[in-house]
Structures are given as structure tokens and as C-alpha cells.
Design a protein around this motif. Structure first.
Motif, PDB file in Angstrom:
ATOM      1  N   TYR A   9       0.838  -1.186   0.000  1.00 19.24           N
ATOM      2  CA  TYR A   9       0.000   0.000   0.000  1.00 19.24           C
ATOM      3  C   TYR A   9       0.887   1.254   0.000  1.00 19.24           C
ATOM      4  CZ  TYR A   9      -3.105   3.151   2.675  1.00 19.24           C
ATOM      5  OH  TYR A   9      -3.828   4.182   3.137  1.00 19.24           O
ATOM      6  N   GLN A  10       1.923   1.233   0.842  1.00 13.79           N
ATOM      7  CA  GLN A  10       2.838   2.361   0.965  1.00 13.79           C
ATOM      8  C   GLN A  10       3.630   2.551  -0.326  1.00 13.79           C
ATOM      9  OE1 GLN A  10       2.673   4.285   3.792  1.00 13.79           O
ATOM     10  NE2 GLN A  10       3.789   5.653   2.391  1.00 13.79           N
ATOM     11  N   THR A  11       4.013   1.411  -0.946  1.00 15.19           N
ATOM     12  CA  THR A  11       4.761   1.484  -2.211  1.00 15.19           C
ATOM     13  C   THR A  11       3.941   2.212  -3.271  1.00 15.19           C
ATOM     14  OG1 THR A  11       5.737  -0.643  -1.664  1.00 15.19           O
ATOM     15  CG2 THR A  11       5.947   0.061  -3.947  1.00 15.19           C
ATOM     16  N   VAL A  16       2.565   7.349  -6.626  1.00 18.20           N
ATOM     17  CA  VAL A  16       1.645   8.360  -7.199  1.00 18.20           C
ATOM     18  C   VAL A  16       1.372   9.553  -6.289  1.00 18.20           C
ATOM     19  CG1 VAL A  16       0.414   6.890  -8.839  1.00 18.20           C
ATOM     20  CG2 VAL A  16      -0.372   7.000  -6.477  1.00 18.20           C
ATOM     21  N   GLY A  17       1.745   9.437  -5.014  1.00 15.89           N
ATOM     22  CA  GLY A  17       1.440  10.522  -4.071  1.00 15.89           C
ATOM     23  C   GLY A  17       0.074  10.300  -3.447  1.00 15.89           C
ATOM     24  N   THR A  44      -5.314   7.618  -9.671  1.00 14.11           N
ATOM     25  CA  THR A  44      -5.417   8.597 -10.754  1.00 14.11           C
ATOM     26  C   THR A  44      -4.014   9.122 -11.081  1.00 14.11           C
ATOM     27  OG1 THR A  44      -5.813  10.336  -9.122  1.00 14.11           O
ATOM     28  CG2 THR A  44      -7.755   9.342 -10.103  1.00 14.11           C
ATOM     29  N   PRO A  45      -3.252   8.396 -11.909  1.00 19.11           N
ATOM     30  CA  PRO A  45      -1.875   8.809 -12.195  1.00 19.11           C
ATOM     31  C   PRO A  45      -1.837  10.162 -12.891  1.00 19.11           C
ATOM     32  CG  PRO A  45      -2.465   6.803 -13.400  1.00 19.11           C
ATOM     33  CD  PRO A  45      -3.673   7.233 -12.680  1.00 19.11           C
ATOM     34  N   THR A  46      -0.702  10.839 -12.722  1.00 15.44           N
ATOM     35  CA  THR A  46      -0.560  12.149 -13.370  1.00 15.44           C
ATOM     36  C   THR A  46       0.535  12.139 -14.435  1.00 15.44           C
ATOM     37  OG1 THR A  46       0.922  12.816 -11.600  1.00 15.44           O
ATOM     38  CG2 THR A  46      -1.385  13.436 -11.358  1.00 15.44           C
ATOM     39  N   ASN A  47       1.253  11.021 -14.538  1.00 11.06           N
ATOM     40  CA  ASN A  47       2.211  10.904 -15.649  1.00 11.06           C
ATOM     41  C   ASN A  47       2.400   9.430 -16.029  1.00 11.06           C
ATOM     42  OD1 ASN A  47       4.495   9.702 -14.177  1.00 11.06           O
ATOM     43  ND2 ASN A  47       4.612  11.680 -13.140  1.00 11.06           N
ATOM     44  N   TYR A  48       3.049   9.215 -17.178  1.00 12.31           N
ATOM     45  CA  TYR A  48       3.133   7.861 -17.734  1.00 12.31           C
ATOM     46  C   TYR A  48       4.064   6.962 -16.917  1.00 12.31           C
ATOM     47  CZ  TYR A  48       1.110  10.277 -21.779  1.00 12.31           C
ATOM     48  OH  TYR A  48       0.311  11.018 -22.598  1.00 12.31           O
ATOM     49  N   GLN A  49       5.124   7.592 -16.353  1.00 12.52           N
ATOM     50  CA  GLN A  49       6.083   6.821 -15.564  1.00 12.52           C
ATOM     51  C   GLN A  49       5.387   6.140 -14.375  1.00 12.52           C
ATOM     52  OE1 GLN A  49       8.970   6.159 -16.712  1.00 12.52           O
ATOM     53  NE2 GLN A  49       9.344   4.842 -14.936  1.00 12.52           N
ATOM     54  N   GLN A  50       4.470   6.869 -13.740  1.00  7.51           N
ATOM     55  CA  GLN A  50       3.738   6.299 -12.590  1.00  7.51           C
ATOM     56  C   GLN A  50       2.962   5.043 -13.029  1.00  7.51           C
ATOM     57  OE1 GLN A  50       1.204   9.516 -11.319  1.00  7.51           O
ATOM     58  NE2 GLN A  50       2.843  10.559 -10.190  1.00  7.51           N
ATOM     59  N   ILE A  51       2.380   5.104 -14.221  1.00  6.49           N
ATOM     60  CA  ILE A  51       1.597   3.956 -14.703  1.00  6.49           C
ATOM     61  C   ILE A  51       2.525   2.747 -14.888  1.00  6.49           C
ATOM     62  CG2 ILE A  51       0.056   3.094 -16.533  1.00  6.49           C
ATOM     63  CD1 ILE A  51      -0.636   6.079 -17.105  1.00  6.49           C
ATOM     64  N   CYS A  52       3.683   3.001 -15.527  1.00  3.55           N
ATOM     65  CA  CYS A  52       4.640   1.904 -15.754  1.00  3.55           C
ATOM     66  C   CYS A  52       5.049   1.282 -14.419  1.00  3.55           C
ATOM     67  CB  CYS A  52       5.893   2.418 -16.469  1.00  3.55           C
ATOM     68  SG  CYS A  52       5.573   3.013 -18.127  1.00  3.55           S
TER      69      CYS A  52
END
Ligand code: FAD
Length: 305
Positions: A9-11, A16-17, A44-52
Motif C-alpha cells: 500500500y505504501q509502495t 503516485v502521491g 489517478t496517475p498524473t504521468n506515464y512513468q507512474q503507470i509503468c
């Protein structure tokens, strides 16, 4: 929250913040027909790196991922969805370069059509009333009144199941009637490039106005729905078949076969997902018995009972 442990959960939160991660988020607030239980983890990601990065964490920990766009083609059951739900409502940027529109997956298709008009680009007028996101429209190969995404989509940027960013030519998606192979590849669409043609403002506007009038006349837009419930069977129209079975106005719980357009099921009085599903099955049985035609669902039914 049913993720395995607090560290995990923390990871996710670290990636993403805290402002982009929600636990036990009620999905009825994210679907067009106002149905759906809770999501374990709604991101709700704000950039593509977060999704990866999240895809990699999910893969390493066997956490399922579900994508929700505007929820305009989704029926989510009351038991909600386990694992991670991605929503791209914070990825809505749209750029125009020459005759190309490059839209992030959370951008509204209707806004894309409006921007095409502003830039006098023709080809995407068909989309002016489709209430989905770009990601949902690519996944569904959305279309209307003779046009579809397949006609204008040139490429997509996806995150694949391994968490890698990959550019794909539209042809690789095998787009067909309300189908893309994303249902099999499990790619996550994060950006799409539409290639349009230079047009004339008045002509484009006239086409969009004409389609909007048709839509308002024919569709029950005053009620929550998820658009056409069934695909068009070969040689028939599903709405006409349902109408000819005398099912318009037929109701189970709060779900009703629209009196205005028999291909739509509308939420007239706090319908549950089970009301919808029971009504869909009733329609399929009735049409099969009367016309020997199998109606295939276009709506996606997901989540737990
Ligand atoms: P959702 O409903 O949120 O999701 C649909 C599917 O796409 C799900 O399986 C989801 O997991 C997947 N998905 C969503 N985003 C992504 C992504 N970024 N990456 C990978 N998978 C993703 N449809 C038409 O084709 N033509 C019409 O004329 C039309 N009219 C409509 C009218 C009304 C009033 C309504 C309510 C719906 C209508 N629809 C129509 C249906 C719907 O708007 C489209 O199918 C739309 O493309 C769905 O987009 P969405 O963002 O709402 O997707």
C-alpha cells in the motif's frame, strides 16, 4: 482495502502521491449509469512513468488491474472490483500538430471533436456525442453514423503488461466493429494520435449539428444509460428486434428497456447491476425465441456480486 499488506500500500502511495490514491472508492460515482460497488484501490496517475511503475508492482505481486474511462460502457456489480483501478481523469491533455490530434487517454472524445472543429480538421465529427474517453474509444473502436475510431486512429502509446511504454501502429490493434485486441493484449492505452484532414469550419460544424440533432431525437439522453447494450447482429438491428418483441418499457427493478430507443436500457429508478443483468438476459432469451437471433452484449459487465 484488500491489498495484501501495508508495505505494498505504501509502495503504491509513494509512486503516485497520497493525493492520487483512494481506498474503497465508490465506483457508482464513476459510471454513467450510476452503478457499481467499491474499488479496493483507485489510482489517478498524473504521468506515464507512474503507470509503468504501478504495473510492475502489480505484476510482481499478482494484483489485478482494471481500467475505467468515463464508465459509459460499463456495468459494475455491487461487490465492486478487487485490486487496482486506474482512472486517467488527470491525463486529459490534447495537442494539435498539423492535421494530427494527440490526446491523452483521459481526454473526452467530445472535447477532441470540438478541438478538431476549432482547428478546421475533419474526420472525427462522428464522435461529437459519444460520452467516452479517448482510451475507452480506442478499446471499443467507438463509432457512430458511419464513422469509427479505426478511420482516424494512426497510432497509440500503451503501457504493456510488463510495465513498458510501447508505441503501436493502429493496425496492430486489429480494430473491428466495437472491438480492439486490447481485450487480449491487456495493454493500457495512455495516448492516441488521430490523423485528420484539413476541412472547412462551416461544413464540419453543420455535420456535428446534424448528428447532435439525430442523437437527441433518437436516444434517451434524459436517463443514465450505457449506450447501445447489444452489438448489431449480422443483417439486423438489435433495437428493431427488441422493439418487435414488444419489450419497450419492460422493467426489472429500476432498469427499463427505453421507450425511446429499444437498444438502450435506462436506469429509471435506482437500478442495481443485477436488475440490468436480469433484463439483458430476458431480452436475449426473448429475441432468441422469437427471431432465433443471438444478441451479443456490447456493454462490459465487470466486478463481483
Ligand atoms: P469505459 O466505459 O470506462 O470502459 C469501456 C472499456 O474500455 C472497459 O473494458 C475498460 O476497461 C476499457 N478501457 C477504458 N479506458 C482504457 C484505457 N485507457 N486502456 C485500456 N482499456 C481501457 N459508443 C459508440 O461507439 N457509439 C455511440 O454512438 C455511443 N453513444 C453512446 C451514448 C450514450 C448516451 C452512452 C451512455 C454511451 C454511448 N456509447 C457509444 C458508449 C461509450 O460512450 C463508448 O463505448 C466509449 O468509447 C466508452 O468509453 P469510456 O471512456 O466511457 O470507457
Amino acid at each position: 482495502m484488500r491489498l495484501k499488506n501495508q508495505d505494498l500500500y505504501q509502495t503504491l502511495e509513494n509512486i503516485v502521491g497520497i493525493e492520487n490514491i483512494y481506498f474503497d472508492e465508490l465506483l457508482k460515482n464513476h459510471t454513467y449509469i450510476k452503478l457499481g460497488g467499491k474499488a479496493d484501490v483507485f489510482i489517478t496517475p498524473t504521468n506515464y512513468q507512474q503507470i509503468c511503475e504501478i504495473v510492475k508492482v502489480a505484476r510482481n505481486n499478482d494484483i489485478p488491474i482494471t481500467i475505467i474511462g468515463n464508465g459509459s460502457k460499463l456495468i459494475i456489480r455491487e461487490g465492486g472490483i478487487r485490486g487496482i483501478i486506474f482512472s486517467f481523469k488527470k491525463l486529459k491533455n490534447i495537442d494539435v500538430i498539423d492535421t494530427n490530434i494527440i490526446a491523452q487517454s483521459g481526454a473526452d472524445l467530445i472535447t477532441v471533436a470540438d478541438i478538431a472543429l476549432e482547428h478546421e480538421l475533419t474526420g472525427v465529427e462522428f464522435a461529437c456525442g459519444i460520452p467516452g474517453t479517448i482510451g475507452g474509444a480506442v478499446f471499443m473502436n467507438a463509432g457512430a453514423y458511419g464513422g469509427e475510431m479505426k478511420d482516424v486512429l494512426s497510432s497509440v502509446l500503451v503501457v504493456d503488461v510488463n510495465g513498458n511504454l510501447v508505441k503501436k501502429d493502429a493496425k496492430e490493434l486489429k480494430l473491428d466493429y466495437r472491438y480492439s485486441n486490447i481485450s487480449e493484449t491487456k495493454d493500457i492505452v495512455i495516448e492516441a494520435t488521430l490523423t485528420l484532414k484539413k476541412g472547412n469550419y462551416e461544413d464540419i460544424k453543420a455535420k456535428m449539428d446534424e448528428l447532435t440533432i439525430k442523437r437527441n431525437e433518437r436516444q434517451p439522453l434524459e436517463y443514465p444509460s450505457c449506450g447501445s447494450v447489444f452489438k448489431r447482429p449480422n443483417g439486423y438491428y438489435s433495437g428493431k428486434l427488441i422493439q418487435d418483441c414488444g419489450l419497450q418499457g419492460y422493467r426489472i427493478g429500476g432498469a427499463e428497456v427505453s421507450k425511446k430507443h429499444a437498444g438502450f436500457i435506462v436506469n429509471v429508478n435506482n437500478a442495481t447491476a443485477n436488475d440490468y443483468i436480469a433484463l439483458i438476459e430476458h431480452i436475449q432469451r426473448t429475441v432468441k425465441a422469437k427471431f432465433n437471433v443471438d444478441l451479443e452484449q456490447e456493454v462490459k459487465i465487470i466486478g463481483e456480486d
